[in-house]
Motif scaffolding. Sequence first.
Motif, mmCIF file in Angstrom:
data_model
loop_
_atom_site.group_PDB
_atom_site.id
_atom_site.type_symbol
_atom_site.label_atom_id
_atom_site.label_comp_id
_atom_site.label_asym_id
_atom_site.label_seq_id
_atom_site.Cartn_x
_atom_site.Cartn_y
_atom_site.Cartn_z
ATOM 1 N N ALA A 203 8.266 -17.473 -5.147
ATOM 2 C CA ALA A 203 7.988 -16.507 -6.204
ATOM 3 C C ALA A 203 8.114 -15.089 -5.680
ATOM 4 C CB ALA A 203 6.590 -16.740 -6.772
ATOM 5 N N ASP B 275 5.041 -10.623 -8.110
ATOM 6 C CA ASP B 275 4.348 -10.690 -9.395
ATOM 7 C C ASP B 275 4.045 -12.131 -9.819
ATOM 8 O OD1 ASP B 275 4.292 -7.918 -9.808
ATOM 9 O OD2 ASP B 275 6.337 -7.953 -10.623
ATOM 10 N N LYS C 287 6.401 -14.464 -10.363
ATOM 11 C CA LYS C 287 7.489 -15.057 -11.131
ATOM 12 C C LYS C 287 8.251 -16.029 -10.242
ATOM 13 C CE LYS C 287 10.199 -15.356 -14.782
ATOM 14 N NZ LYS C 287 9.721 -15.970 -16.033
ATOM 15 N N ARG D 10 3.114 -16.181 -16.872
ATOM 16 C CA ARG D 10 4.279 -15.446 -16.386
ATOM 17 C C ARG D 10 5.479 -16.361 -16.151
ATOM 18 N NH1 ARG D 10 1.685 -10.987 -12.080
ATOM 19 N NH2 ARG D 10 0.178 -10.124 -13.582
ATOM 20 N N ASN D 11 5.219 -17.650 -16.126
ATOM 21 C CA ASN D 11 6.296 -18.611 -15.892
ATOM 22 C C ASN D 11 6.493 -19.556 -17.070
ATOM 23 O OD1 ASN D 11 7.239 -18.193 -12.954
ATOM 24 N ND2 ASN D 11 4.998 -18.141 -12.814
#
Length: 745
Positions: free
Chosen positions: A308, A311, A313, A398-399
């Motif tokens: 990731a 952040d 992601k 976020r994912n």
Amino acid sequence: MFGFGKSDTNALTMDKPHPDSLLDTGAQDVIGKPIDRIDGPLKVSGRATYAAEYDIPNLAYGFLVRATVGSGKVVDINADAVRGLPGVIDVITDYKTFIRNPGQGGDRKKPQQGVDDVAYFGEPIAIVVADSYEAARDAAQQLTVEYEEKDGRYDFAAYRDEHDKPPEGVMPPYTGTGDPDAAFDAAAIKIDATYTTPSQNSAAMEPHASIALWQDDELHLYGAYQMLSTDRIQLAKALGMKPDKVRIVARFVGGGFGSKLGIAPESVAAAVAAKQIGRPVKCAMARQQVFDATVRRSNTEQRVRLGADTDGKLSMLGHNCLVSNLPEEGFFEPCGQATQFLYAAPNITITHDIVRLDWLLAASMRAPGEAVGMIALECAMDELAEAVGIDPIELRKRNEPTEHPIDHIPFSTRQLVPCMDRGAALFGWSKRQAKPASDRRGEWLYGMGMAASARSNMLQKSSAKVSIDGQGHATVETDMTDIGTGTYTILAQITAEILGLPIADVTVKLGDTAFPPAAGSGGSFGAGSSGTSVYLACEALRGQIAEKMGVATDALTLKDGRAIGDNRSVPLAELVGDGIEATGQVAPGKQEKETLQSSYGAHFCEVAVNAVTGEVRIKRMLGVFAGGRILNAKTARSQILGGVTFGIGAALSEELVHDPRNGKVVNRDLAEYHVPVNADIPQIDVEFLSERDIHANPMHAKGLGELGISGAGAAVANAIYNATGVRARDFPLTLDKLLDGLPAV
């Protein structure tokens, strides 16, 4: 018997969405309501007949004899030595002990009669038949068997590097997209962790049992089975018969959890024995025999890699799974089933490899794949959230993908984020201490954990007949089973809603291959598949009723046993004459390939861990779920409660232990195999979000039974880490795995 008049067949292949549902326009108002199980009074009064309880005249009793070596050949069974014992009728060795089938792990096109090669310790090799159970058991214990023992493969760790790629099962064994290794190498933040789970046993309350009797050349088998239409074919194949010469009855099943998907050893043994001695034979497996000789969930070794940015992601997701099974068996535990679609990542790799061992057959156990796969994935996501420094729920948001990350097809529905948000609000997630081991209350360390839940939705071919007799009473007939899930009640509710009848005026007949073949109970597809076939039959009956009323179908209202239309209200009993009937048939179609169908949820858990002893006490759990239309609020909640309990067992106590010297299951009863008991289970709160899935079926309902277990164990594990700061990855998380890392008192 009523001489039914017109009979229709209403068939549907799910090739397109069905935005309109008769369950939204019915006037009876019973769908979704928490109606008590209509079979409940039979069960609590002891009048529900289970597999071993049918009153069959002139019954003989069989007891299975199991192999006492892990690998080798049977050289001699000294049957004559026990045939003369009091009450003994015969000792039979010439039967196929286990028919491996697609539901249980494989397929043998030419069934082998009798056992020469021993595949695993405890494999049935003979059946002793006597006038009483006690006499059969005593003779079986005295029977001596000579073996030619061979070296076997009994230690997973010793052979873990010798594995092979299995054939395609419920999912491709290898799948993915992009360049995962390069993406992982380039990631700013990385998680690379290995999680292990042990073999598990379904441990259903009712042990496997069968009563076999022959009427001329037809076999009648009373058994404990989940999927009768395919079980009938398997049993016929084992005996070299045509399926239409086999009838299986399983009106009540005391739990299955996958162990009763396919036929088990006692059914073939009882059938062959009954044929040979010329009288009915009952073969009821002792609890130890169930553990020894049915099926297990495979142990797993799962390496999860997450890459990731700062952040959180995801740029890479890897889930590499090692599982085990007997040589040549194709079934594998699909640990990465939900990993395919749960989180957005441009680079994904999911692999499954089988280590070949001479252990008990591995096959489907409740939520095959997600039950153990989501333990690893959701614990790894928790580790990533800590490494990034954000809340675990925020990391998942976020994912959140907008489509299937690998197949690039749309989601039929997806409410994972709303489930997490609602659960966080209800549970008081904002009060969680982000820093592990920071909430201490005397000797107890408190912590909270959460995990996502997902379980793929499936539709299976299914059929049912519904009739209305001259008294206006409806009867549903299908060989669908009720394994404790509430099928009797749900099918009655569907019928009552569409035909406008009180529940008391609907009779549901299940668990008999004399009825139309249904999907059976498994894979969380039972209610959706069999329910849709009942829906379609009732839809056809509405058409017949409208025709008799002389009104258009959409102008017809059915309520309280009356047909209303054209300013008239007529009792159904007057309209149907001698009776009407219809058959409904449903089959999967293009929708299952054009959309990704899944149910979703979010688990929340609070634990207290003793800082001195390492004892874990679960204080409370909450789950919020979206599973399409809820057909019965009470039975749906019950299914989730059972699933969460399953997850707690996987997290804290359940472990099937194999002796590395011979593969024998060491803890083969409920005294030594530790399923959760009442004292282990806290208050569990369940909430369902409103949802309709028009891509799933005309009812807009999806599977629930296995959703409750998926991710539940990870929520417990994540709560333990939050409480203690100890990240144990070898399940179950018994106190010995926590003690060394606990903070000082």
